[in-house]
Write a protein that holds these residues in place. Sequence first.
Motif, PDB file in Angstrom:
ATOM      1  N   GLN A  45       4.451   5.055  -2.092  1.00 29.07           N
ATOM      2  CA  GLN A  45       3.826   3.904  -1.449  1.00 29.07           C
ATOM      3  C   GLN A  45       4.135   3.874   0.043  1.00 29.07           C
ATOM      4  N   LEU A  46       3.100   3.703   0.824  1.00 26.83           N
ATOM      5  CA  LEU A  46       3.249   3.662   2.278  1.00 26.83           C
ATOM      6  C   LEU A  46       2.885   2.282   2.807  1.00 26.83           C
ATOM      7  N   MET A  47       3.439   1.979   3.972  1.00 27.97           N
ATOM      8  CA  MET A  47       3.161   0.718   4.647  1.00 27.97           C
ATOM      9  C   MET A  47       2.712   1.055   6.067  1.00 27.97           C
ATOM     10  N   LYS A  48       1.621   0.443   6.498  1.00 30.76           N
ATOM     11  CA  LYS A  48       1.145   0.673   7.865  1.00 30.76           C
ATOM     12  C   LYS A  48       1.601  -0.475   8.749  1.00 30.76           C
ATOM     13  N   ALA A  49       2.275  -0.122   9.837  1.00 25.53           N
ATOM     14  CA  ALA A  49       2.679  -1.116  10.835  1.00 25.53           C
ATOM     15  C   ALA A  49       1.773  -0.956  12.046  1.00 25.53           C
ATOM     16  N   SER A  50       1.168  -2.060  12.484  1.00 27.93           N
ATOM     17  CA  SER A  50       0.225  -2.025  13.606  1.00 27.93           C
ATOM     18  C   SER A  50       0.626  -3.065  14.637  1.00 27.93           C
ATOM     19  N   GLY A  51       0.483  -2.716  15.910  1.00 28.20           N
ATOM     20  CA  GLY A  51       0.758  -3.672  16.977  1.00 28.20           C
ATOM     21  C   GLY A  51       1.590  -3.061  18.078  1.00 28.20           C
TER      22      GLY A  51
END
Length: 229
Positions: free
Chosen positions: A79-85
């Motif tokens: 499972q991956l998590m995308k961090a944006s900003g």
Amino acid sequence: MSKYSIQQFVSKSKQVDKGQGMFELETERILEVNLNGDVWTKMGSMISYEGTIKFEREGILEHGLGRLMKKAFTGEGSQLMKASGKGKLYVADQGKKITIIDLDGESIYINGNDLLAFEKGLDWDIKLMRRIAGMMAGGLFNVRLEGQGMVAFTSHYEPLTLMVYPGQPIYTDPNATVAWSGNLQPEFVTDIQLKTFFGRGSGESIQMKFSGNGFVVVQPFEEVYYSGE
């Protein structure tokens, strides 16, 4: 001033910008991501952040139906998590030691459970080791990454890199194998003698055999994977 004062503690342990780029080792076990855009990280690895950062679980069709089908076999470990900003993001994984590699057109395989973070621009794909998936608790999968960008992976304690040369294969315990160069394709061999020595049905009797020209990274620890059942 006492060497154990709060001021001394803060001075010794506070965050320091090292100017190393998008990925920095804040400590040997904490990765700092200087975020200005997107980054992929292991689900649940965020320990702190500052700035304007949004987190979202990997979309079901974010990477196409083919990878979705593979994920059905690999379980939560992938499972991956995308961090944006924009801001500073700190990630870690159970206190494991972190290694950063800056890929310059090269490729590398990383055990899916040891992959911590990678830049969005890298090409990647999940590879399930089907031949031994039924032999070990939870099976094994790895991620192949290629292109231009940084990737961070973890290991229990200090990793050791073993060189593979033609005619001189390297054998490793799958549970202790962290990564290997993208041009190598491991085989799986079974040693009944070792199984007798250790008396474990899913332990050292199964080995990964690396042949050719490249490298393989191992850790001084046998990681046990659980299927979640």
